[in-house]
Design a protein around this motif. Sequence first.
Motif, PDB file in Angstrom:
ATOM      1  N   GLU A   4     -73.831  86.934  -7.938  1.00  0.00           N
ATOM      2  CA  GLU A   4     -75.044  86.995  -7.120  1.00  0.00           C
ATOM      3  C   GLU A   4     -74.999  88.208  -6.190  1.00  0.00           C
ATOM      4  O   GLU A   4     -75.973  88.950  -6.065  1.00  0.00           O
ATOM      5  CB  GLU A   4     -75.224  85.719  -6.297  1.00  0.00           C
ATOM      6  N   ILE A   5     -73.869  88.448  -5.569  1.00  0.00           N
ATOM      7  CA  ILE A   5     -73.725  89.592  -4.669  1.00  0.00           C
ATOM      8  C   ILE A   5     -73.806  90.899  -5.453  1.00  0.00           C
ATOM      9  O   ILE A   5     -74.457  91.846  -5.021  1.00  0.00           O
ATOM     10  CB  ILE A   5     -72.429  89.490  -3.852  1.00  0.00           C
ATOM     11  N   LYS A   6     -73.194  90.947  -6.624  1.00  0.00           N
ATOM     12  CA  LYS A   6     -73.296  92.146  -7.472  1.00  0.00           C
ATOM     13  C   LYS A   6     -74.752  92.433  -7.823  1.00  0.00           C
ATOM     14  O   LYS A   6     -75.189  93.577  -7.793  1.00  0.00           O
ATOM     15  CB  LYS A   6     -72.477  91.974  -8.752  1.00  0.00           C
ATOM     16  N   ALA A   7     -75.500  91.383  -8.157  1.00  0.00           N
ATOM     17  CA  ALA A   7     -76.914  91.544  -8.509  1.00  0.00           C
ATOM     18  C   ALA A   7     -77.714  92.055  -7.315  1.00  0.00           C
ATOM     19  O   ALA A   7     -78.559  92.941  -7.452  1.00  0.00           O
ATOM     20  CB  ALA A   7     -77.492  90.226  -9.018  1.00  0.00           C
ATOM     21  N   ILE A   8     -77.452  91.506  -6.134  1.00  0.00           N
ATOM     22  CA  ILE A   8     -78.155  91.945  -4.926  1.00  0.00           C
ATOM     23  C   ILE A   8     -77.889  93.422  -4.670  1.00  0.00           C
ATOM     24  O   ILE A   8     -78.805  94.206  -4.417  1.00  0.00           O
ATOM     25  CB  ILE A   8     -77.741  91.089  -3.707  1.00  0.00           C
ATOM     26  N   LEU A   9     -76.622  93.816  -4.746  1.00  0.00           N
ATOM     27  CA  LEU A   9     -76.249  95.205  -4.438  1.00  0.00           C
ATOM     28  C   LEU A   9     -76.654  96.196  -5.525  1.00  0.00           C
ATOM     29  O   LEU A   9     -76.664  97.400  -5.280  1.00  0.00           O
ATOM     30  CB  LEU A   9     -74.744  95.295  -4.186  1.00  0.00           C
ATOM     31  N   SER A  10     -77.009  95.711  -6.703  1.00  0.00           N
ATOM     32  CA  SER A  10     -77.393  96.618  -7.790  1.00  0.00           C
ATOM     33  C   SER A  10     -78.848  97.083  -7.676  1.00  0.00           C
ATOM     34  O   SER A  10     -79.244  98.046  -8.312  1.00  0.00           O
ATOM     35  CB  SER A  10     -77.172  95.956  -9.149  1.00  0.00           C
ATOM     36  N   ARG A  11     -79.642  96.400  -6.837  1.00  0.00           N
ATOM     37  CA  ARG A  11     -81.049  96.776  -6.664  1.00  0.00           C
ATOM     38  C   ARG A  11     -81.184  97.824  -5.561  1.00  0.00           C
ATOM     39  O   ARG A  11     -80.298  97.971  -4.720  1.00  0.00           O
ATOM     40  CB  ARG A  11     -81.861  95.527  -6.303  1.00  0.00           C
ATOM     41  N   PRO A  12     -82.307  98.550  -5.534  1.00  0.00           N
ATOM     42  CA  PRO A  12     -82.510  99.568  -4.487  1.00  0.00           C
ATOM     43  C   PRO A  12     -82.622  98.979  -3.084  1.00  0.00           C
ATOM     44  O   PRO A  12     -82.203  99.597  -2.113  1.00  0.00           O
ATOM     45  CB  PRO A  12     -83.816 100.258  -4.871  1.00  0.00           C
ATOM     46  N   THR A  13     -83.209  97.770  -2.974  1.00  0.00           N
ATOM     47  CA  THR A  13     -83.343  97.107  -1.673  1.00  0.00           C
ATOM     48  C   THR A  13     -83.048  95.626  -1.844  1.00  0.00           C
ATOM     49  O   THR A  13     -83.055  95.100  -2.959  1.00  0.00           O
ATOM     50  CB  THR A  13     -84.766  97.250  -1.086  1.00  0.00           C
ATOM     51  N   CYS A  14     -82.810  94.971  -0.705  1.00  0.00           N
ATOM     52  CA  CYS A  14     -82.667  93.520  -0.713  1.00  0.00           C
ATOM     53  C   CYS A  14     -83.300  92.978   0.563  1.00  0.00           C
ATOM     54  O   CYS A  14     -83.604  93.740   1.492  1.00  0.00           O
ATOM     55  CB  CYS A  14     -81.201  93.101  -0.822  1.00  0.00           C
ATOM     56  N   SER A  15     -83.485  91.686   0.616  1.00  0.00           N
ATOM     57  CA  SER A  15     -84.050  91.068   1.813  1.00  0.00           C
ATOM     58  C   SER A  15     -82.960  90.877   2.864  1.00  0.00           C
ATOM     59  O   SER A  15     -81.764  90.978   2.566  1.00  0.00           O
ATOM     60  CB  SER A  15     -84.663  89.710   1.457  1.00  0.00           C
ATOM     61  N   VAL A  16     -83.377  90.586   4.076  1.00  0.00           N
ATOM     62  CA  VAL A  16     -82.421  90.328   5.149  1.00  0.00           C
ATOM     63  C   VAL A  16     -81.605  89.071   4.830  1.00  0.00           C
ATOM     64  O   VAL A  16     -80.405  89.016   5.079  1.00  0.00           O
ATOM     65  CB  VAL A  16     -83.143  90.211   6.507  1.00  0.00           C
ATOM     66  N   VAL A  17     -82.244  88.070   4.247  1.00  0.00           N
ATOM     67  CA  VAL A  17     -81.542  86.837   3.872  1.00  0.00           C
ATOM     68  C   VAL A  17     -80.471  87.149   2.828  1.00  0.00           C
ATOM     69  O   VAL A  17     -79.335  86.659   2.913  1.00  0.00           O
ATOM     70  CB  VAL A  17     -82.536  85.773   3.365  1.00  0.00           C
ATOM     71  N   GLU A  18     -80.810  87.992   1.845  1.00  0.00           N
ATOM     72  CA  GLU A  18     -79.825  88.375   0.828  1.00  0.00           C
ATOM     73  C   GLU A  18     -78.683  89.165   1.458  1.00  0.00           C
ATOM     74  O   GLU A  18     -77.518  88.967   1.097  1.00  0.00           O
ATOM     75  CB  GLU A  18     -80.490  89.190  -0.280  1.00  0.00           C
ATOM     76  N   LEU A  19     -78.995  90.039   2.407  1.00  0.00           N
ATOM     77  CA  LEU A  19     -77.946  90.773   3.109  1.00  0.00           C
ATOM     78  C   LEU A  19     -76.996  89.799   3.795  1.00  0.00           C
ATOM     79  O   LEU A  19     -75.775  89.979   3.757  1.00  0.00           O
ATOM     80  CB  LEU A  19     -78.544  91.734   4.135  1.00  0.00           C
ATOM     81  N   GLY A  20     -77.540  88.752   4.389  1.00  0.00           N
ATOM     82  CA  GLY A  20     -76.710  87.737   5.022  1.00  0.00           C
ATOM     83  C   GLY A  20     -75.731  87.108   4.051  1.00  0.00           C
ATOM     84  O   GLY A  20     -74.579  86.828   4.404  1.00  0.00           O
ATOM     85  N   LYS A  21     -76.171  86.909   2.809  1.00  0.00           N
ATOM     86  CA  LYS A  21     -75.270  86.368   1.782  1.00  0.00           C
ATOM     87  C   LYS A  21     -74.148  87.347   1.481  1.00  0.00           C
ATOM     88  O   LYS A  21     -73.004  86.951   1.278  1.00  0.00           O
ATOM     89  CB  LYS A  21     -76.048  86.063   0.496  1.00  0.00           C
ATOM     90  N   VAL A  22     -74.483  88.637   1.442  1.00  0.00           N
ATOM     91  CA  VAL A  22     -73.487  89.667   1.124  1.00  0.00           C
ATOM     92  C   VAL A  22     -72.440  89.769   2.231  1.00  0.00           C
ATOM     93  O   VAL A  22     -71.237  89.813   1.966  1.00  0.00           O
ATOM     94  CB  VAL A  22     -74.164  91.044   0.895  1.00  0.00           C
ATOM     95  N   VAL A  23     -72.899  89.801   3.489  1.00  0.00           N
ATOM     96  CA  VAL A  23     -71.968  90.003   4.604  1.00  0.00           C
ATOM     97  C   VAL A  23     -71.560  88.695   5.283  1.00  0.00           C
ATOM     98  O   VAL A  23     -70.836  88.702   6.272  1.00  0.00           O
ATOM     99  CB  VAL A  23     -72.535  91.005   5.641  1.00  0.00           C
ATOM    100  N   LYS A  24     -72.045  87.580   4.716  1.00  0.00           N
ATOM    101  CA  LYS A  24     -71.677  86.240   5.181  1.00  0.00           C
ATOM    102  C   LYS A  24     -72.012  85.997   6.659  1.00  0.00           C
ATOM    103  O   LYS A  24     -71.155  85.630   7.458  1.00  0.00           O
ATOM    104  CB  LYS A  24     -70.204  85.963   4.899  1.00  0.00           C
ATOM    105  N   THR A  25     -73.280  86.263   6.981  1.00  0.00           N
ATOM    106  CA  THR A  25     -73.782  85.977   8.322  1.00  0.00           C
ATOM    107  C   THR A  25     -75.050  85.139   8.199  1.00  0.00           C
ATOM    108  O   THR A  25     -75.699  85.127   7.152  1.00  0.00           O
ATOM    109  CB  THR A  25     -74.106  87.260   9.110  1.00  0.00           C
ATOM    110  N   SER A  26     -75.402  84.469   9.274  1.00  0.00           N
ATOM    111  CA  SER A  26     -76.612  83.652   9.272  1.00  0.00           C
ATOM    112  C   SER A  26     -77.849  84.549   9.277  1.00  0.00           C
ATOM    113  O   SER A  26     -77.775  85.743   9.594  1.00  0.00           O
ATOM    114  CB  SER A  26     -76.644  82.741  10.501  1.00  0.00           C
ATOM    115  N   LYS A  27     -78.966  83.952   8.966  1.00  0.00           N
ATOM    116  CA  LYS A  27     -80.243  84.672   8.956  1.00  0.00           C
ATOM    117  C   LYS A  27     -80.508  85.293  10.328  1.00  0.00           C
ATOM    118  O   LYS A  27     -80.846  86.478  10.423  1.00  0.00           O
ATOM    119  CB  LYS A  27     -81.353  83.707   8.560  1.00  0.00           C
ATOM    120  N   ASN A  28     -80.349  84.511  11.400  1.00  0.00           N
ATOM    121  CA  ASN A  28     -80.622  85.021  12.745  1.00  0.00           C
ATOM    122  C   ASN A  28     -79.682  86.170  13.115  1.00  0.00           C
ATOM    123  O   ASN A  28     -80.114  87.176  13.678  1.00  0.00           O
ATOM    124  CB  ASN A  28     -80.517  83.904  13.786  1.00  0.00           C
ATOM    125  N   THR A  29     -78.405  86.020  12.820  1.00  0.00           N
ATOM    126  CA  THR A  29     -77.427  87.074  13.119  1.00  0.00           C
ATOM    127  C   THR A  29     -77.765  88.340  12.356  1.00  0.00           C
ATOM    128  O   THR A  29     -77.674  89.455  12.895  1.00  0.00           O
ATOM    129  CB  THR A  29     -76.001  86.598  12.776  1.00  0.00           C
TER     130      THR A  29
END
Length: 66
Positions: A4-29
Amino acid sequence: MDEEIKAILSRPTCSVVELGKVVKTSKNTTYEAGKRGDFESISVGGCIRVLTAPLRRMLGVEPSHH
């Protein structure tokens, strides 16, 4: 790194929620980090999109090639 993280990082952009999954932080953080300018992003129609190329460089990750 999981698929899932590989797929997110393979695209030109991602959402803030997806970034949270990559860096393991909450949506608010993650949104707070964006407001501070901790990652490069653009606003498209009121949505914040995170640019993944600078994110990959920051994380030291090579892009996946399909």
